[in-house]
Design an enzyme around this catalytic site. Structure first.
Site, PDB file in Angstrom:
ATOM      1  CE1 TYR A 154      -3.883   2.269   0.675  1.00  0.00           C
ATOM      2  CE2 TYR A 154      -2.608   3.114   2.525  1.00  0.00           C
ATOM      3  CZ  TYR A 154      -3.702   3.203   1.683  1.00  0.00           C
ATOM      4  OH  TYR A 154      -4.609   4.236   1.836  1.00  0.00           O
ATOM      5  N   GLY A 157       3.029   1.423  -3.124  1.00  0.00           N
ATOM      6  CA  GLY A 157       2.131   1.621  -4.274  1.00  0.00           C
ATOM      7  C   GLY A 157       1.693   3.070  -4.376  1.00  0.00           C
ATOM      8  N   GLY A 214      -1.428  -3.706  20.600  1.00  0.00           N
ATOM      9  CA  GLY A 214      -0.278  -3.154  21.330  1.00  0.00           C
ATOM     10  C   GLY A 214      -0.754  -2.608  22.661  1.00  0.00           C
TER      11      GLY A 214
HETATM   12  P1  NAD Z   1     -12.750   2.031   0.539  1.00  0.00           P
HETATM   13  O1  NAD Z   1     -12.148   0.687   0.583  1.00  0.00           O
HETATM   14  O2  NAD Z   1     -14.065   2.233   1.214  1.00  0.00           O
HETATM   15  O3  NAD Z   1     -12.904   2.539  -0.958  1.00  0.00           O
HETATM   16  C1  NAD Z   1     -12.072   2.123  -2.007  1.00  0.00           C
HETATM   17  C2  NAD Z   1     -12.950   1.814  -3.204  1.00  0.00           C
HETATM   18  O4  NAD Z   1     -12.098   1.430  -4.309  1.00  0.00           O
HETATM   19  C3  NAD Z   1     -13.907   0.648  -2.956  1.00  0.00           C
HETATM   20  O5  NAD Z   1     -15.194   0.981  -3.396  1.00  0.00           O
HETATM   21  C4  NAD Z   1     -13.293  -0.487  -3.764  1.00  0.00           C
HETATM   22  O6  NAD Z   1     -14.260  -1.438  -4.183  1.00  0.00           O
HETATM   23  C5  NAD Z   1     -12.661   0.273  -4.905  1.00  0.00           C
HETATM   24  N1  NAD Z   1     -11.566  -0.453  -5.583  1.00  0.00           N
HETATM   25  C6  NAD Z   1     -10.531  -1.115  -5.003  1.00  0.00           C
HETATM   26  N2  NAD Z   1      -9.735  -1.638  -5.949  1.00  0.00           N
HETATM   27  C7  NAD Z   1     -10.279  -1.294  -7.157  1.00  0.00           C
HETATM   28  C8  NAD Z   1      -9.925  -1.545  -8.504  1.00  0.00           C
HETATM   29  N3  NAD Z   1      -8.836  -2.265  -8.830  1.00  0.00           N
HETATM   30  N4  NAD Z   1     -10.726  -1.037  -9.483  1.00  0.00           N
HETATM   31  C9  NAD Z   1     -11.834  -0.328  -9.179  1.00  0.00           C
HETATM   32  N5  NAD Z   1     -12.215  -0.071  -7.922  1.00  0.00           N
HETATM   33  C10 NAD Z   1     -11.443  -0.536  -6.914  1.00  0.00           C
HETATM   34  O7  NAD Z   1     -11.651   3.039   1.133  1.00  0.00           O
HETATM   35  P2  NAD Z   1     -11.739   4.607   1.437  1.00  0.00           P
HETATM   36  O8  NAD Z   1     -11.444   4.801   2.865  1.00  0.00           O
HETATM   37  O9  NAD Z   1     -12.977   5.183   0.860  1.00  0.00           O
HETATM   38  O10 NAD Z   1     -10.467   5.126   0.627  1.00  0.00           O
HETATM   39  C11 NAD Z   1     -10.596   5.742  -0.639  1.00  0.00           C
HETATM   40  C12 NAD Z   1      -9.232   6.229  -1.103  1.00  0.00           C
HETATM   41  O11 NAD Z   1      -8.708   7.174  -0.172  1.00  0.00           O
HETATM   42  C13 NAD Z   1      -8.190   5.112  -1.241  1.00  0.00           C
HETATM   43  O12 NAD Z   1      -7.409   5.349  -2.389  1.00  0.00           O
HETATM   44  C14 NAD Z   1      -7.365   5.257   0.012  1.00  0.00           C
HETATM   45  O13 NAD Z   1      -6.041   4.819  -0.193  1.00  0.00           O
HETATM   46  C15 NAD Z   1      -7.423   6.768   0.252  1.00  0.00           C
HETATM   47  N6  NAD Z   1      -7.220   7.079   1.680  1.00  0.00           N
HETATM   48  C16 NAD Z   1      -8.214   6.850   2.591  1.00  0.00           C
HETATM   49  C17 NAD Z   1      -7.971   7.128   3.934  1.00  0.00           C
HETATM   50  C18 NAD Z   1      -9.019   6.919   4.987  1.00  0.00           C
HETATM   51  O14 NAD Z   1      -8.727   7.119   6.171  1.00  0.00           O
HETATM   52  N7  NAD Z   1     -10.247   6.582   4.663  1.00  0.00           N
HETATM   53  C19 NAD Z   1      -6.716   7.619   4.336  1.00  0.00           C
HETATM   54  C20 NAD Z   1      -5.734   7.798   3.374  1.00  0.00           C
HETATM   55  C21 NAD Z   1      -6.003   7.549   2.040  1.00  0.00           C
END
Ligand code: NAD
Ligand code: UDP
Length: 331
Positions: A154, A157, A214
């Site tokens: 992650y 990536g 932890g």
């Molecule tokens: P989430 O898992 O609820 O949403 C991610 C979405 O992406 C899901 O709907 C999933 O089905 C979709 N997805 C995953 N792989 C895919 C693919 N190959 N093709 C198409 N769709 C795909 O997570 P979230 O919390 O809503 O996070 C959304 C974004 O924000 C992510 O990129 C995450 O890295 C970033 N982010 C979130 C947080 C947080 O605290 N929520 C913090 C830092 C970064």
């Protein structure tokens, strides 16, 4: 609202990848309400259609089941690239796929942005700072990330995606924005995603022990979802010179022990704490320096985390857990 009222707004065609997820569905809500033509792209790995079900009847909303590791041909003005599993249990389930989603997904949305001359925003993460040795973390801090640990699929990536965004900008003049998102919570988190807020809320409401990993003294800084979405939209609407990376998060830091007590209070629960081993490479501290976001976007969180947690606990209280399928066996 988001620095853009109906009277002055230009309607745009906007893609949200990962649009059915936790953050993506809130973003789609806001963009549809603003009148934009919104295309949600998702493969539903960690989400379900219920998150966007009420948008399906709206004429300015479209849902495409698609995996972002494959190219997609659309004509658009803006792309928010959120597709990626975000919870540790989800992204570690198939780490190679996680890396492909970040890297190939970035290449595909950047290619689309280049062809359409569209703006493209990357949902990056505070995980690019790893287990930080600088506290709080400004955007200039280069991080302390293991390239081979269980979180690397992650973290690395997302770092590679930032590199791709920067190179498409430098070499091809693509209009990019990079948001480094810190821990965000709120309604529509997947109840079985294994993240700390969803675990604690579910456990407290069920009267179960809250699982502290932890000693519970590790910290995070939790931002309520509405504030975060406002930050993303402001970043997209900022002048093209504001490419980021820009930290978006709530600087109010708390330990997991404090968080557990707050959620127990809000749930009116008698749950106790139970201690479990700390997962490998779990960062010990995390707090955003949001000076840049304040200066360039005029943005800072408005919702007090306790108030946000109260709303979140109420949402968890009212959902029917039988409608939610654990996406992986790893929670
Ligand atoms: P989430 O898992 O609820 O949403 C991610 C979405 O992406 C899901 O709907 C999933 O089905 C979709 N997805 C995953 N792989 C895919 C693919 N190959 N093709 C198409 N769709 C795909 O997570 P979230 O919390 O809503 O996070 C959304 C974004 O924000 C992510 O990129 C995450 O890295 C970033 N982010 C979130 C947080 C947080 O605290 N929520 C913090 C830092 C970064
Ligand atoms: N955590 C915990 N109990 C849980 C789930 C998580 O104590 O049931 C801890 C976890 O070890 C980490 C913090 O809470 O220190 C935040 O974990 P989360 O998975 O929500 O986010 P991330 O580690 O990616 O910031």
């Amino acid at each position: 609202m988001a620095g853009e009222g109906f009277s002055t707004m230009k309607i745009r065609r906007i893609v949200v990848t990962g649009g059915a997820g936790f953050l993506g569905s809130h973003l789609c809500d806001r963009l549809v309400e603003q009148g934009h033509d919104v295309i949600c792209i998702d493969n539903f790995f960690t989400s379900q259609k219920i998150n966007v079900a009420r948008l399906l009847s709206r004429p300015n909303f479209e849902l495409i089941r698609h995996d972002v590791t494959h190219p997609l041909w659309l004509e658009v003005d803006e792309i928010y690239n959120l597709a990626c599993p975000a919870a540790p249990g989800h992204y570690q389930y198939n780490p190679i796929k996680t890396m492909k989603t970040s890297v190939m997904g970035a290449i595909n949305v950047l290619g689309m942005a280049k062809r359409c001359n569209a703006k493209v925003l990357q949902a990056s993460t505070s995980e690019v700072y790893g287990d930080p040795t600088v506290h709080p973390q400004p955007e200039t801090y280069r991080g302390n990330v293991s390239p081979i640990g269980p979180r690397a699929c992650y973290d690395e990536g997302k770092r590679a995606a930032e590199t791709l965004f920067s190179d498409y900008h430098r070499k091809n003049h693509v209009k990019i924005r990079i948001a480094r998102i810190f821990n965000t919570f709120g309604p529509r988190m997947h109840p079985f995603d294994g993240r700390v807020v969803s675990n604690f809320a579910r456990q407290a409401l069920a009267g179960e022990d809250l699982t502290i990993f932890g000693d519970g003294r590790q910290t995070r800084s939790f931002c309520y979802v509405d504030d975060l979405i406002e930050g993303l939209i402001r970043l997209m609407n900022a002048p093209d010179t504001v490419t980021g990376p820009v930290n978006l998060g709530n600087p109010k830091e708390s330990s997991m022990l404090e968080l557990a007590q707050t959620i127990i209070d809000l749930a009116g629960s008698k749950s106790k704490l139970v201690f479990r081993p700390l997962p490998a490479d779990d960062p010990t501290q995390r707090q955003p320096d949001i000076t840049l976001a304040k200066a360039t976007l005029g943005w800072e969180p408005k919702v007090d985390p306790r108030e946000g947690l109260a709303r979140t606990v109420e949402w968890f209280r009212n959902i029917d857990l039988r409608h939610y399928r654990p996406p992986t066996p790893n929670f």
